[in-house]
Design a protein around this motif. Structure first.
Motif, PDB file in Angstrom:
ATOM      1  N   ALA A  47      35.038  -1.237 -61.777  1.00 61.42           N
ATOM      2  CA  ALA A  47      36.467  -0.858 -61.741  1.00 61.42           C
ATOM      3  C   ALA A  47      36.723   0.278 -60.760  1.00 61.42           C
ATOM      4  CB  ALA A  47      36.922  -0.455 -63.148  1.00 61.42           C
ATOM      5  N   ASN A  48      36.085   0.208 -59.593  1.00 56.66           N
ATOM      6  CA  ASN A  48      36.319   1.264 -58.605  1.00 56.66           C
ATOM      7  C   ASN A  48      37.783   1.286 -58.194  1.00 56.66           C
ATOM      8  OD1 ASN A  48      36.003   3.212 -56.671  1.00 56.66           O
ATOM      9  ND2 ASN A  48      34.560   2.080 -55.402  1.00 56.66           N
ATOM     10  N   ILE A  49      38.309   2.485 -58.010  1.00 52.50           N
ATOM     11  CA  ILE A  49      39.705   2.630 -57.601  1.00 52.50           C
ATOM     12  C   ILE A  49      39.904   2.052 -56.189  1.00 52.50           C
ATOM     13  CG2 ILE A  49      39.404   4.978 -56.643  1.00 52.50           C
ATOM     14  CD1 ILE A  49      42.337   4.278 -58.815  1.00 52.50           C
ATOM     15  N   PRO A 114      30.291   1.866 -53.533  1.00 54.85           N
ATOM     16  CA  PRO A 114      31.604   2.356 -53.990  1.00 54.85           C
ATOM     17  C   PRO A 114      32.157   3.466 -53.104  1.00 54.85           C
ATOM     18  CG  PRO A 114      29.852   3.173 -55.419  1.00 54.85           C
ATOM     19  CD  PRO A 114      29.224   2.173 -54.500  1.00 54.85           C
ATOM     20  N   PHE A 115      31.270   4.170 -52.387  1.00 49.44           N
ATOM     21  CA  PHE A 115      31.717   5.267 -51.529  1.00 49.44           C
ATOM     22  C   PHE A 115      31.628   4.894 -50.047  1.00 49.44           C
ATOM     23  CE2 PHE A 115      30.261   7.312 -55.467  1.00 49.44           C
ATOM     24  CZ  PHE A 115      31.421   8.008 -55.800  1.00 49.44           C
ATOM     25  N   GLY A 116      31.581   3.601 -49.756  1.00 46.40           N
ATOM     26  CA  GLY A 116      31.487   3.163 -48.376  1.00 46.40           C
ATOM     27  C   GLY A 116      30.067   3.343 -47.860  1.00 46.40           C
ATOM     28  N   GLY A 117      29.949   3.499 -46.542  1.00 45.15           N
ATOM     29  CA  GLY A 117      28.609   3.652 -45.968  1.00 45.15           C
ATOM     30  C   GLY A 117      28.693   3.964 -44.489  1.00 45.15           C
ATOM     31  N   GLN A 119      28.799   5.818 -40.925  1.00 40.57           N
ATOM     32  CA  GLN A 119      29.430   7.041 -40.414  1.00 40.57           C
ATOM     33  C   GLN A 119      30.607   7.500 -41.257  1.00 40.57           C
ATOM     34  OE1 GLN A 119      30.351   6.229 -36.346  1.00 40.57           O
ATOM     35  NE2 GLN A 119      28.317   6.828 -35.654  1.00 40.57           N
ATOM     36  N   ARG A 120      31.250   6.588 -41.943  1.00 37.80           N
ATOM     37  CA  ARG A 120      32.442   6.951 -42.724  1.00 37.80           C
ATOM     38  C   ARG A 120      32.133   7.095 -44.214  1.00 37.80           C
ATOM     39  NH1 ARG A 120      35.624   7.245 -38.412  1.00 37.80           N
ATOM     40  NH2 ARG A 120      35.963   9.283 -39.309  1.00 37.80           N
ATOM     41  N   LEU A 121      30.860   7.215 -44.537  1.00 39.56           N
ATOM     42  CA  LEU A 121      30.488   7.406 -45.956  1.00 39.56           C
ATOM     43  C   LEU A 121      31.294   8.561 -46.539  1.00 39.56           C
ATOM     44  CD1 LEU A 121      28.470   6.915 -48.376  1.00 39.56           C
ATOM     45  CD2 LEU A 121      27.072   8.714 -47.367  1.00 39.56           C
ATOM     46  N   CYS A 122      31.798   8.354 -47.745  1.00 38.19           N
ATOM     47  CA  CYS A 122      32.632   9.381 -48.383  1.00 38.19           C
ATOM     48  C   CYS A 122      31.882  10.720 -48.493  1.00 38.19           C
ATOM     49  CB  CYS A 122      33.014   8.900 -49.778  1.00 38.19           C
ATOM     50  SG  CYS A 122      33.893  10.149 -50.727  1.00 38.19           S
ATOM     51  N   PRO A 123      32.410  11.779 -47.883  1.00 36.07           N
ATOM     52  CA  PRO A 123      31.718  13.074 -47.981  1.00 36.07           C
ATOM     53  C   PRO A 123      31.861  13.688 -49.373  1.00 36.07           C
ATOM     54  CG  PRO A 123      33.764  13.320 -46.755  1.00 36.07           C
ATOM     55  CD  PRO A 123      33.616  11.862 -47.055  1.00 36.07           C
ATOM     56  N   GLY A 124      32.782  13.145 -50.181  1.00 33.15           N
ATOM     57  CA  GLY A 124      33.005  13.726 -51.513  1.00 33.15           C
ATOM     58  C   GLY A 124      32.258  12.988 -52.604  1.00 33.15           C
ATOM     59  N   TYR A 125      31.280  12.129 -52.225  1.00 27.06           N
ATOM     60  CA  TYR A 125      30.696  11.248 -53.243  1.00 27.06           C
ATOM     61  C   TYR A 125      29.965  12.002 -54.349  1.00 27.06           C
ATOM     62  CZ  TYR A 125      25.906  11.445 -51.406  1.00 27.06           C
ATOM     63  OH  TYR A 125      24.660  11.858 -51.032  1.00 27.06           O
TER      64      TYR A 125
HETATM   65  C1  HEM Z   1      35.419   8.137 -57.323  1.00 24.46           C
HETATM   66  C2  HEM Z   1      35.877   8.899 -56.322  1.00 24.46           C
HETATM   67  C3  HEM Z   1      35.833   8.486 -54.871  1.00 24.46           C
HETATM   68  C4  HEM Z   1      35.674   7.259 -54.305  1.00 24.46           C
HETATM   69  C5  HEM Z   1      35.471   5.908 -54.999  1.00 24.46           C
HETATM   70  C6  HEM Z   1      35.725   7.434 -52.863  1.00 24.46           C
HETATM   71  C7  HEM Z   1      35.547   6.411 -51.952  1.00 24.46           C
HETATM   72  C8  HEM Z   1      35.606   6.582 -50.571  1.00 24.46           C
HETATM   73  C9  HEM Z   1      35.357   5.533 -49.600  1.00 24.46           C
HETATM   74  C10 HEM Z   1      35.021   4.089 -49.926  1.00 24.46           C
HETATM   75  C11 HEM Z   1      35.490   6.071 -48.363  1.00 24.46           C
HETATM   76  C12 HEM Z   1      35.232   5.370 -47.023  1.00 24.46           C
HETATM   77  C13 HEM Z   1      36.545   4.923 -46.386  1.00 24.46           C
HETATM   78  C14 HEM Z   1      36.248   4.124 -45.117  1.00 24.46           C
HETATM   79  O1  HEM Z   1      35.105   3.808 -44.822  1.00 24.46           O
HETATM   80  O2  HEM Z   1      37.217   3.815 -44.430  1.00 24.46           O
HETATM   81  C15 HEM Z   1      35.842   7.466 -48.542  1.00 24.46           C
HETATM   82  C16 HEM Z   1      36.087   8.350 -47.515  1.00 24.46           C
HETATM   83  C17 HEM Z   1      36.425   9.671 -47.693  1.00 24.46           C
HETATM   84  N1  HEM Z   1      36.424  10.372 -48.876  1.00 24.46           N
HETATM   85 FE1  HEM Z   1      36.089   9.592 -50.701  1.00 24.46          FE
HETATM   86  N2  HEM Z   1      35.911   8.758 -52.589  1.00 24.46           N
HETATM   87  C18 HEM Z   1      35.972   9.454 -53.778  1.00 24.46           C
HETATM   88  C19 HEM Z   1      36.115  10.815 -53.942  1.00 24.46           C
HETATM   89  C20 HEM Z   1      36.287  11.723 -52.915  1.00 24.46           C
HETATM   90  C21 HEM Z   1      36.362  13.158 -53.080  1.00 24.46           C
HETATM   91  C22 HEM Z   1      36.235  13.896 -54.428  1.00 24.46           C
HETATM   92  C23 HEM Z   1      36.584  13.689 -51.841  1.00 24.46           C
HETATM   93  C24 HEM Z   1      36.740  15.119 -51.396  1.00 24.46           C
HETATM   94  C25 HEM Z   1      36.808  16.137 -52.211  1.00 24.46           C
HETATM   95  C26 HEM Z   1      36.607  12.577 -50.898  1.00 24.46           C
HETATM   96  C27 HEM Z   1      36.829  12.698 -49.542  1.00 24.46           C
HETATM   97  C28 HEM Z   1      36.765  11.678 -48.625  1.00 24.46           C
HETATM   98  C29 HEM Z   1      37.016  11.826 -47.182  1.00 24.46           C
HETATM   99  C30 HEM Z   1      37.452  13.100 -46.452  1.00 24.46           C
HETATM  100  C31 HEM Z   1      36.801  10.569 -46.608  1.00 24.46           C
HETATM  101  C32 HEM Z   1      36.939  10.193 -45.122  1.00 24.46           C
HETATM  102  C33 HEM Z   1      35.588  10.245 -44.435  1.00 24.46           C
HETATM  103  C34 HEM Z   1      35.671   9.752 -42.990  1.00 24.46           C
HETATM  104  O3  HEM Z   1      36.543   8.941 -42.656  1.00 24.46           O
HETATM  105  O4  HEM Z   1      34.814  10.150 -42.201  1.00 24.46           O
HETATM  106  N3  HEM Z   1      36.420  11.419 -51.578  1.00 24.46           N
HETATM  107  N4  HEM Z   1      35.882   7.758 -49.885  1.00 24.46           N
END
Ligand code: HEM
Length: 178
Positions: A47-49, A114-117, A119-125
């Motif tokens: 159930a990822n957002i 769930p957090f991508g992968g 270069q664009r891996l989520c930095p907040g994972y």
């Molecule tokens: C359950 C929580 C979270 C999920 C499922 C999630 C998931 C993701 C995913 C899938 C991406 C990649 C988007 C792409 O490839 O286009 C991403 C990017 C990003 N996330 Fe998260 N995220 C979460 C929490 C957070 C938190 C807590 C933060 C910061 C405090 C954060 C900051 C970011 C940022 C800045 C990017 C952009 C990175 C870039 O484009 O280089 N995320 N996130």
């Protein structure tokens, strides 16, 4: 479900038992929440957002015999993979045990994303995982809850409960005092 609650509660009660009243969690406590990490993984799987990510092709790309022309928008569906029975047995069943022993279910490393992968891996994972774990710690150690009615999990267009799963919540110290 009862087994899940017992195992999970025990993990958090053990952490609480070592701490004084109201004492904050530390990094080592978070790191010791191994079953909670299974619960977090399974929640993110089922159930990822974020259902997936968009990309635009910078050049013609050939994928398994299909050409995606330059400039097209592509949606990479995480949901499509996370709910695929080929990688996750009984994919629509919430089963945190599938993550035990770091087996990552039976899937290759790049299937659970769930957090991508890349270069664009989520930095907040890691922060996201810590926040979820701390929230769950306080939820299970301080509160108990019962369903406030029947509800059902649906998978289209996203994974959610039909009635938002209403619950009755009680603080555990009040329940114990009764
Ligand atoms: C359950 C929580 C979270 C999920 C499922 C999630 C998931 C993701 C995913 C899938 C991406 C990649 C988007 C792409 O490839 O286009 C991403 C990017 C990003 N996330 Fe998260 N995220 C979460 C929490 C957070 C938190 C807590 C933060 C910061 C405090 C954060 C900051 C970011 C940022 C800045 C990017 C952009 C990175 C870039 O484009 O280089 N995320 N996130």
């Amino acid at each position: 479900m009862l087994l899940l609650c017992l195992m999970w509660q025990e993990e958090h009660e053990q952490i609480r038992a070592k701490k004084g009243e109201g004492e904050a969690l530390e990094w080592s406590d978070y790191k010791s929440m191994s079953f909670t990490q299974c619960v977090v993984n399974e929640t993110l799987r089922i159930a990822n957002i974020i259902g997936g990510i968009f990309r635009r092709t910078m050049t013609d790309i050939n994928v398994k015999g299909y050409t995606i022309p330059k400039g097209w928008k592509v949606f990479a569906s995480f949901r499509g993979v996370h709910l695929d029975h080929e990688y996750f047995k009984d994919a629509r069943t919430f089963n945190p045990w599938r993550w035990q022993n770091n087996s990552g279910a039976t899937c290759p490393a790049n299937v659970f994303t769930p957090f991508g992968g890349g270069q664009r891996l989520c930095p907040g994972y890691e922060l996201a995982r810590v926040e979820l774990s701390v929230f769950l710690h306080h939820l299970v150690t301080r509160f108990s809850w019962t369903p406030a009615g029947e509800d059902k999990l649906v998978f289209f267009p996203t994974t959610r409960t039909q009635k938002r799963y209403p619950i009755n919540v009680q603080r555990r110290d009040r329940v114990q005092a009764m």
